[in-house]
Design an enzyme around this catalytic site. Structure first.
Site, PDB file in Angstrom:
ATOM      1  N   LYS A 101      -3.696 -11.762  -4.301  1.00 52.24           N
ATOM      2  CA  LYS A 101      -3.339 -11.383  -2.381  1.00 52.24           C
ATOM      3  C   LYS A 101      -3.223 -13.165  -2.211  1.00 52.24           C
ATOM      4  O   LYS A 101      -4.100 -13.428  -2.457  1.00 52.24           O
ATOM      5  CB  LYS A 101      -3.712 -10.320  -2.095  1.00 52.24           C
ATOM      6  CG  LYS A 101      -3.678  -9.051  -2.875  1.00 52.24           C
ATOM      7  CD  LYS A 101      -2.130  -8.875  -3.067  1.00 52.24           C
ATOM      8  CE  LYS A 101      -2.361  -7.151  -3.863  1.00 52.24           C
ATOM      9  NZ  LYS A 101      -2.710  -5.919  -3.671  1.00 52.24           N
TER      10      LYS A 101
HETATM   11  C1  LIG Z   1      -2.559  -4.498  -4.515  1.00 49.38           C
HETATM   12  C2  LIG Z   1      -2.291  -3.650  -3.762  1.00 49.38           C
HETATM   13  C3  LIG Z   1      -2.977  -2.595  -3.063  1.00 49.38           C
HETATM   14  C4  LIG Z   1      -3.988  -2.586  -3.560  1.00 49.38           C
HETATM   15  O1  LIG Z   1      -5.445  -3.369  -3.108  1.00 49.38           O
HETATM   16  P1  LIG Z   1      -6.977  -2.764  -3.891  1.00 49.38           P
HETATM   17  O2  LIG Z   1      -7.511  -3.762  -2.505  1.00 49.38           O
HETATM   18  O3  LIG Z   1      -6.472  -4.561  -5.304  1.00 49.38           O
HETATM   19  O4  LIG Z   1      -7.056  -1.982  -3.547  1.00 49.38           O
HETATM   20  C5  LIG Z   1      -2.291  -1.509  -3.158  1.00 49.38           C
HETATM   21  N1  LIG Z   1      -1.185  -1.227  -1.481  1.00 49.38           N
HETATM   22  C6  LIG Z   1      -0.411  -2.657  -2.318  1.00 49.38           C
HETATM   23  C7  LIG Z   1       1.142  -2.482  -2.028  1.00 49.38           C
HETATM   24  C8  LIG Z   1      -0.433  -4.048  -2.876  1.00 49.38           C
HETATM   25  O5  LIG Z   1       0.157  -4.998  -3.146  1.00 49.38           O
END
Ligand SMILES: *Cc1c(COP(=O)(O)O)cnc(C)c1O
Length: 386
Positions: free
Chosen positions: A188
């Site tokens: 991210k």
């Molecule tokens: C990455 C992601 C998540 C989950 O994030 P984590 O921190 O890995 O639990 C949830 N929703 C979306 C749209 C994502 O891209």
């Protein structure tokens, strides 16, 4: 291989983590509220509750919003599975709203039509989860207006979009939402290794989420039984919670990374702009960012224009990978995952999201991607379509 995403960790990040390792706190300690306060202030929300993933934050947010057995949560299929799974964790049902063919985010007109139908059937959702696909904010103002009219809660899955804004309103401010959730997974925009955060302007929701992230236990004197023989050793479990705490080690990394958020998002936008120019002549549909919006560009997704392209997406994606470009797919529609098909969803349910899932290619985009690597990606794509 040039990956589709990659974390960017600096010497200052390493120093912040090492300092925490040498401090008195490893798990949730003083770095967690520092990180929470910085993010809340940065996006203009009143409360922030850090957790060990966005998935955990979505789960706890759903519980705080009262989602349970017999209730419905609606989200889009063009997302990561966690946006839907959070309802299943609470025993609630999931339904899907199709995406807008231009922005690839939740279609507000589909949502409105579906709400009107659901109202007639007496099956309105309790929670709607819009997803800022790729980093582009959804039309939160319109979705919030619908939530007032139809009586549902808005839980923004902002996992892609810390640093984005719409009409100068930062994503996460919760001006048009009950809760917004960020992810700090390494792919991210900024990372804490693993981690997530729920933002809200509702003090009650913040307190419930804080309680649930740590076993349902509180030591806050204002919430304890006044008749109890309370001392510093005293705590009460008041609800059934979880261990969803972020560590101080992770918070130190997240806080250090948060200081570079603006620079990261600017760099991502510059690289996206460069892709837009370089790819303009190829048989691709490029991302369209709505006027007044700034995307955080977590992902740079293009779609093979099937009317103009001589090659199928499958072959282009495979070809790119053979050339050392770690292109990827966001997303195979969630309702077509075997788990959701077993719950009764099938092909044809959300045609726009399904078309997206057949045509999309995610190209490498991350802060440390340099121009020559980006040129390599562009060249590989040109050769694939040559
Ligand atoms: C990455 C992601 C998540 C989950 O994030 P984590 O921190 O890995 O639990 C949830 N929703 C979306 C749209 C994502 O891209």
């Amino acid at each position: 291989m040039i990956p589709y995403a990659r974390q960017h960790v600096t010497a200052a990040d390493v120093e912040a983590v090492v300092a925490t390792l040498e401090s008195d706190f490893l798990t949730q300690g003083p770095a967690v509220p520092r990180f929470e306060d910085a993010v809340a202030a940065g996006v203009g929300a009143q409360h922030a509750v850090a957790m060990n993933s966005a998935t955990a934050a979505l789960h706890v947010a759903c519980l705080a919003l009262g989602l349970g057995r017999g209730d419905l949560l609606w989200t889009v299929p063009n997302t990561f599975v966690a946006s839907a799974n959070c309802a299943r964790f609470c025993g609630a049902e999931v339904d899907f709203v199709d995406i807008d063919p231009a922005t690839w985010c939740l279609s507000v007109s589909c949502l409105e039509e579906k709400l009107a139908r659901a109202e007639r059937l007496g099956r309105l959702p309790k929670v709607v989860v819009p997803v800022h696909f790729g980093g582009q904010p959804t039309d939160q103002e319109a979705i919030y207006a619908l939530s007032q009219r139809f009586g549902f809660k808005v839980l923004e899955d902002a996992s892609h979009s810390i640093g984005a804004s719409r009409n100068r309103e930062p994503v996460g401010s919760c001006r048009w939402a009950d809760v917004a959730v960020f992810s700090f997974h390494p792919v991210k925009i900024i990372t804490s290794g693993e981690g997530g955060m729920a933002l809200t302007n509702n003090v009650q929701l913040a307190e419930t989420m804080r309680l649930l992230r740590s076993h349902g236990i509180t030591r806050d004197a204002t919430h304890l039984d006044p008749a109890a023989d309370a001392g510093p050793w005293y705590y009460e479990q008041q609800a059934l919670g979880f261990n969803y705490r972020l560590t101080d080690i992770q918070a130190a990394l997240g806080l250090s990374q948060f200081g570079r958020l603006e620079a990261n998002v600017a760099r991502r936008n510059a690289l996206a702009e460069r892709y837009n120019t370089a790819l303009a002549a190829l048989p691709l549909r490029l991302p369209v960012i709505a006027g007044g919006s700034r995307s955080a560009f977590h992902l740079y997704v293009v779609r093979v224009d099937t009317a103009r392209a001589s090659r199928r997406r499958r072959d282009v994606l495979g070809g790119l990978r053979r050339r050392g470009i770690g292109a990827s797919l966001h997303y195979l529609p969630v309702h077509l995952q075997p788990y959701y098909q077993a719950l009764g969803f099938a092909e044809g349910y959300c045609p726009e999201a399904e078309a997206h899932g057949r045509e999309a290619i995610t190209l490498p985009l991350y802060v440390a991607l340099d121009e020559s690597q980006q040129d390599e990606v562009v060249e590989a794509l040109r050769e694939e379509f040559a």
